[in-house]
Design a protein around this motif. Structure first.
Motif, mmCIF file in Angstrom:
data_model
loop_
_atom_site.group_PDB
_atom_site.id
_atom_site.type_symbol
_atom_site.label_atom_id
_atom_site.label_comp_id
_atom_site.label_asym_id
_atom_site.label_seq_id
_atom_site.Cartn_x
_atom_site.Cartn_y
_atom_site.Cartn_z
ATOM 1 N N CYS A 160 4.287 -3.090 -1.061
ATOM 2 C CA CYS A 160 3.185 -2.657 -0.191
ATOM 3 C C CYS A 160 2.100 -1.939 -0.980
ATOM 4 C CB CYS A 160 3.714 -1.749 0.912
ATOM 5 S SG CYS A 160 2.412 -1.180 2.029
ATOM 6 N N GLY A 217 -0.434 -0.568 0.520
ATOM 7 C CA GLY A 217 -1.091 0.382 1.423
ATOM 8 C C GLY A 217 -0.425 1.749 1.516
ATOM 9 N N ILE A 246 12.323 -6.767 9.750
ATOM 10 C CA ILE A 246 12.817 -6.131 8.525
ATOM 11 C C ILE A 246 13.707 -4.952 8.912
ATOM 12 C CG2 ILE A 246 12.163 -4.880 6.432
ATOM 13 C CD1 ILE A 246 9.843 -6.646 6.060
ATOM 14 N N LEU A 275 14.916 -7.136 3.610
ATOM 15 C CA LEU A 275 14.744 -8.433 4.251
ATOM 16 C C LEU A 275 16.080 -9.143 4.244
ATOM 17 C CD1 LEU A 275 11.531 -8.292 3.845
ATOM 18 C CD2 LEU A 275 11.775 -10.769 3.714
HETATM 19 C C1 HEM Z 1 -1.705 1.245 6.529
HETATM 20 C C2 HEM Z 1 -2.084 0.064 6.132
HETATM 21 C C3 HEM Z 1 -1.249 -0.885 5.341
HETATM 22 C C4 HEM Z 1 -1.748 -1.821 4.491
HETATM 23 C C5 HEM Z 1 -3.219 -2.073 4.181
HETATM 24 C C6 HEM Z 1 -0.641 -2.529 3.939
HETATM 25 C C7 HEM Z 1 -0.773 -3.604 3.054
HETATM 26 C C8 HEM Z 1 0.270 -4.453 2.714
HETATM 27 C C9 HEM Z 1 0.117 -5.744 2.085
HETATM 28 C C10 HEM Z 1 -1.217 -6.385 1.706
HETATM 29 C C11 HEM Z 1 1.344 -6.264 1.918
HETATM 30 C C12 HEM Z 1 1.691 -7.636 1.321
HETATM 31 C C13 HEM Z 1 1.850 -8.609 2.447
HETATM 32 C C14 HEM Z 1 2.079 -10.022 1.988
HETATM 33 O O1 HEM Z 1 1.653 -10.402 0.878
HETATM 34 O O2 HEM Z 1 2.698 -10.767 2.771
HETATM 35 C C15 HEM Z 1 2.293 -5.302 2.426
HETATM 36 C C16 HEM Z 1 3.658 -5.481 2.407
HETATM 37 C C17 HEM Z 1 4.556 -4.557 2.937
HETATM 38 N N1 HEM Z 1 4.245 -3.358 3.562
HETATM 39 FE FE1 HEM Z 1 2.413 -2.575 3.835
HETATM 40 N N2 HEM Z 1 0.526 -2.032 4.431
HETATM 41 C C18 HEM Z 1 0.214 -1.022 5.329
HETATM 42 C C19 HEM Z 1 1.109 -0.292 6.079
HETATM 43 C C20 HEM Z 1 2.496 -0.402 5.991
HETATM 44 C C21 HEM Z 1 3.419 0.370 6.771
HETATM 45 C C22 HEM Z 1 3.040 1.374 7.868
HETATM 46 C C23 HEM Z 1 4.681 0.016 6.348
HETATM 47 C C24 HEM Z 1 6.029 0.518 6.832
HETATM 48 C C25 HEM Z 1 6.186 1.674 7.473
HETATM 49 C C26 HEM Z 1 4.536 -0.981 5.330
HETATM 50 C C27 HEM Z 1 5.572 -1.603 4.648
HETATM 51 C C28 HEM Z 1 5.436 -2.791 3.951
HETATM 52 C C29 HEM Z 1 6.545 -3.619 3.552
HETATM 53 C C30 HEM Z 1 8.033 -3.343 3.788
HETATM 54 C C31 HEM Z 1 5.990 -4.755 2.919
HETATM 55 C C32 HEM Z 1 6.753 -5.973 2.346
HETATM 56 C C33 HEM Z 1 6.859 -7.017 3.437
HETATM 57 C C34 HEM Z 1 7.684 -8.208 3.049
HETATM 58 O O3 HEM Z 1 8.595 -8.074 2.218
HETATM 59 O O4 HEM Z 1 7.398 -9.300 3.594
HETATM 60 N N3 HEM Z 1 3.198 -1.206 5.122
HETATM 61 N N4 HEM Z 1 1.609 -4.202 2.905
#
Ligand code: HEM
Ligand code: HEM
Lengths: 364, 364
Positions: A65, A67, A222, A358
């Protein structure tokens, strides 16, 4: 069958909680209590403070992530007592409304019951709370999102009927499964599904393509694991980075695959890859996404800004004496990679807990 | 001090050679011979066939290289007998001429003497045979390539004087070091340094920027190790993939950093990252690079075509019963990553030998 919690996992988490909350009192007492509780029941209950902290740190530890700068801002809804499918679905709807917040999106998580020995937990089948159906067409193509062909087929077997005529952006029903009730379907009410029509700042024909995307990206498949306790249903959302929509969902050749159409409308020469028609169409589609969300007053971020923020986060974590695990191939944005500062460095790849897991580790 | 060759390393390589050359005769005899030679001298001599095969397989094993489909086409110049700096430099010049081949570039390697116990080998200081100087300017900026500020400074200390007035594309001298002579400088003759002026298919003002780049990318500071024998001077070249020039050399903020200027000329709004001005300027600069090389009749490839070819290569290697190690973060192109098929999969990361070794493993 859920195994009993390993007391060492519980203790690791509790000590982390007390280290980062020095005013919360005595770690040893809490650890002893939890060990006794695990002895007796095979699991233990997190306090709401522990749950909230655990969820925030699971985010902080999400190597994929970009973010994470705002990890402390995550709000957690403690819904562990909710048991029926109807109630889980209703709370998902409320989640979407609260996360929406009039367009100023809020990072939010809704934590449903954890797994416990002899007590399976409710589960949400959907990958995200809001996603679009995919239908095979007569000519061998797909209407809608090809990624959800299989899921659409499954919910159809379970009795779902899309509104006719079918479209490219039909919101899929929620599927909630409880041990007692099996899987049940719920159509999301319109006011929970905020969407943004995609327009372009200069190209009026892009509006005619009739593209749209949902505002709130809420991942719902997840598993979250905190101190050995596994929460299989804990949907969470942040807000979109534009490339997730413009460079992946709408552009991947295995998804909406819109670049050939955008390039055609742009009048580009698509007879050879060397004209970089894909790259040019990609930029215009991504400009459209960012423009449309901004015009609709919906929170979104671009990959340049978010890369800068992420490096601020890494520096901040370092100052706090923590490593920040990161997976380069997920952190670097899917377009203009080397133009973002996150490209030009390596990251810690240590695996930290609490964490998101995952169950089905597919390639991204 | 060079350590004696480990006979096990030699044997591993020789067995690989005979496995892939079943008509070359008896591996056991050759292995016994080489073991005796190592016993006596601490090292051994590769036959020219072994050297050529070793170099080709070092390329085949280069996890960072997307261009490996043609690994068998590598031509190898056996220059192990060349000892003086003058002769090494002269052969580098010949290398550039042969690689150029009238614009139809040839993958080529020139192998100079290996290291041996008590016998250090000649070395080439330059990262690539052709690169441009970087000079600090009065206003704290840089004229030329900022990456070579340090190198330019070093060769200036050694006595190099750039032709005045200095420019943004002054070819650096070759620095060849032999144990007997120390480092010596050689200016490359003009006919060995083929360059392509950068123009754009539609934007005449891009020509006015006066950009150019050299046609032959010949890496000269990577050590090749075959069967335990280390070749520190073995410059090699393929041809460029456009992004190396358009998305990295000319565009990286730490290199020529041309996107702000290109964006300004394009009339883009650079007041905010959300306009994606970087991404748009990046596409135009890369179109210009591909267009210019094609117009000049110089071999070049684009990242879409090359990604397809690389996946063909991976499939071919698999059919041959071999794993193809690949480093995702180097294979995925630095722009429009997810639009290339190499983005959407994982790779073997096994480390195979023969291999290229970067003595100074800096981030890319
Ligand atoms: C606040 C704004 C947020 C932004 C801009 C952001 C951005 C991103 C981006 C761009 C990805 C990659 C997605 C992909 O390529 O499919 C990602 C993945 C991820 N984010 Fe964030 N995120 C945010 C909030 C969060 C929050 C609130 C959580 C959990 C509490 C979180 C947990 C994760 C996780 C676990 C992944 C991996 C997902 C996967 O394995 O498919 N993110 N995030
Ligand atoms: C024939 C055309 C070729 C193409 C299109 C090609 C393409 C590439 C590209 C795009 C990179 C990444 C460069 C970067 O990001 O800095 C690379 C790296 C590399 N290539 Fe190739 N290549 C070619 C030929 C060769 C040859 C002939 C060799 C050796 C015999 C070779 C060995 C390598 C190595 C060792 C690297 C890693 C360099 C490093 O670590 O800095 N390539 N190649």
């Amino acid at each position: 069958m859920t195994e009993p919690v390993d007391p060492a996992d519980a203790e690791d988490f509790l000590r982390l909680f007390y280290t980062e909350h020095p005013n919360e009192g005595d770690a040893d007492r809490r650890v002893a209590w939890v060990r006794a509780e695990i002895d007796l029941t095979g699991t233990y209950h997190h306090t709401t403070a522990e749950l909230t902290f655990g969820a925030q740190v699971a985010w902080r530890n999400s190597a994929r992530c970009i973010g994470r700068l705002y990890w402390r801002s995550l709000r957690v809804r403690d819904l562990r007592a909710v048991r029926t499918a109807d109630d889980v679905a209703e709370h998902c709807v409320q989640h979407l409304r609260q996360a929406w917040n009039g367009g100023k999106l809020r990072p939010l998580m809704s934590v449903f019951a954890p797994e416990a020995p002899n007590r399976p937990a409710p589960r949400i089948w959907n990958e995200l709370l809001i996603r679009y159906a995919g239908y095979p067409t007569e000519d061998g193509g797909v209407l809608g999102d090809p990624r959800y062909l299989g899921f659409t087929d499954r919910v159809t077997t379970l009795g779902w009927r899309p509104t006719e005529p079918r479209g490219a952006f039909d919101v899929l029903p929620l599927v909630v499964e409880t041990p007692e009730e099996g899987p049940r379907l719920y159509d999301l009410p319109a006011d929970a599904v905020r969407e943004v029509p995609i327009t372009h700042p200069e190209l009026p024909w892009l509006t005619e393509l009739g593209l749209r995307w949902h505002a709130v990206p809420a991942i719902s498949n997840i598993r979250m694991v905190i101190g050995g306790v596994s929460y299989p249903a804990a949907p969470f959302n942040g807000w979109y980075m534009g490339t997730e929509i413009g460079a992946r969902n709408l552009a991947d050749t295995e998804r909406y695959n819109l670049l050939p159409e955008v390039a055609r409308r742009l009048g580009l020469d698509t007879s050879s890859e060397t004209t970089l028609w894909r790259d040019r169409a990609l930029v215009e589609l991504n400009r459209a996404v960012l423009h449309s969300f901004a015009a609709a007053g919906v929170t979104i971020t671009d990959h340049h800004t978010e890369s800068d923020r992420f490096l601020k986060h890494v520096a901040k974590e370092q100052r706090a004496g923590r490593t920040c695990p990161a997976d380069w191939s997920w952190i670097v944005p899917p377009m203009s990679g080397s133009q973002t500062p996150v490209f030009h460095r390596y990251y810690d790849t240590e695996h930290l807990r609490p964490e998101f897991v995952l169950d089905d580790d597919a390639a991204h």
